[in-house]
Write a protein that holds these residues in place. Structure first.
Motif, PDB file in Angstrom:
ATOM      1  N   GLU A 176      38.846  39.653  43.142  1.00  0.00           N
ATOM      2  CA  GLU A 176      38.115  38.414  42.870  1.00  0.00           C
ATOM      3  C   GLU A 176      38.960  37.431  42.061  1.00  0.00           C
ATOM      4  OE1 GLU A 176      34.779  37.682  44.069  1.00  0.00           O
ATOM      5  OE2 GLU A 176      35.664  39.257  45.303  1.00  0.00           O
ATOM      6  N   ALA A 177      39.768  37.947  41.146  1.00  0.00           N
ATOM      7  CA  ALA A 177      40.648  37.073  40.363  1.00  0.00           C
ATOM      8  C   ALA A 177      41.669  36.395  41.272  1.00  0.00           C
ATOM      9  CB  ALA A 177      41.359  37.877  39.276  1.00  0.00           C
ATOM     10  N   LEU A 178      42.228  37.138  42.223  1.00  0.00           N
ATOM     11  CA  LEU A 178      43.172  36.561  43.177  1.00  0.00           C
ATOM     12  C   LEU A 178      42.514  35.455  43.998  1.00  0.00           C
ATOM     13  CD1 LEU A 178      45.064  39.707  44.526  1.00  0.00           C
ATOM     14  CD2 LEU A 178      45.995  37.890  43.098  1.00  0.00           C
ATOM     15  N   LYS A 179      41.321  35.712  44.486  1.00  0.00           N
ATOM     16  CA  LYS A 179      40.602  34.690  45.260  1.00  0.00           C
ATOM     17  C   LYS A 179      40.415  33.423  44.432  1.00  0.00           C
ATOM     18  CE  LYS A 179      37.814  37.973  47.964  1.00  0.00           C
ATOM     19  NZ  LYS A 179      36.429  38.486  48.161  1.00  0.00           N
ATOM     20  N   GLY A 180      40.068  33.607  43.163  1.00  0.00           N
ATOM     21  CA  GLY A 180      39.838  32.461  42.293  1.00  0.00           C
ATOM     22  C   GLY A 180      41.084  31.637  42.069  1.00  0.00           C
TER      23      GLY A 180
END
Length: 234
Positions: free
Chosen positions: A198-202
């Motif tokens: 999720e951090a990568l997507k953000g």
């Protein structure tokens, strides 16, 4: 109607083909605009996105209060959240969500050096494809060049961050309380992997936001080089 649609397609294709031809014929050296200008312009645009948007994510509430990238609970934990709220533990559930975002905010600082190295490696061929591509072509380029390295960097940092921000204790408490509720199925999710993803997507989403701004708003092109390069696509 079909004829009009066909004409629009032909015009769009012709415009793209003409731009492709212009870009292909740009000089290597000095001139009104050169291949080097385009490569440097795309590097500058990505550097701007990294500096302006990714830096925001490293700040307190950079994820938690940004609705574009806020990390929500994975599906298997949504039932945990609901069950705890139903028995009066809403504050604990709220804190559990917050610390997931805090871990992401803590980890994103590791992204910048990896991004900078990827941006330095942009060739004219890369830059040409980005300039002629979709509105998120630069972001897609950066994703393809950095995703594996960022995951490998983020994952252990987020695992450490869980301990640093107290997420491991909070979620251990949350899950133990949920698992103790009668007639529930025990859960034991891999939160490190989930928050890493999720951090990568953000991160990529916020870079895409800045890229869209530069491509579509002349006022967002803060330097002469950006104005000159992106004028080609206007």
């Amino acid at each position: 109607m079909k004829k009009i649609f066909a004409i629009i397609i032909i015009l769009n294709f012709t415009a793209c083909a003409e731009l492709q031809q212009v870009v292909n014929q740009l000089p290597q050296g000095e001139g009104v605009i050169s291949q080097l200008d385009i490569a440097n312009g795309l590097r500058e645009a990505l550097d701007l996105g990294i500096d302006k948007q990714v830096t925001k994510l490293t700040q307190t509430d950079g994820f938690f209060k940004n609705e574009l990238v806020k990390i929500l609970l994975p599906q298997e934990l949504q039932k945990v959240d609901k069950a705890l709220r139903d028995i009066g533990l809403s504050n604990l559930a709220d804190e559990g969500l917050k610390v997931l975002n805090r871990a992401a905010e803590d980890a994103v600082g590791e992204a910048t050096p990896i991004f900078i190295n990827a941006v330095k490696d942009i060739t004219f061929s890369d830059a040409k494809n980005i300039l002629l591509g979709n509105n998120d072509a630069a972001t897609q380029y950066l994703t393809s060049k950095t995703q594996t390295a960022l995951y490998d960097k983020f994952n252990p940092v987020i695992k450490t961050s869980f301990s640093k921000v107290g997420a491991d204790q909070i979620w251990s408490n949350l899950i133990n309380k949920y698992n103790a509720i009668p007639f529930t199925s025990n859960v034991n999710p891999d939160l490190t992997d989930y928050v890493t993803g999720e951090a990568l997507k953000g991160v990529y989403k916020m870079i895409a936001v800045e890229e869209q701004e530069i491509r579509t708003k002349v006022s967002s092109r803060g330097t002469d080089l950006l104005k000159k390069v992106f004028a080609l696509q206007d």
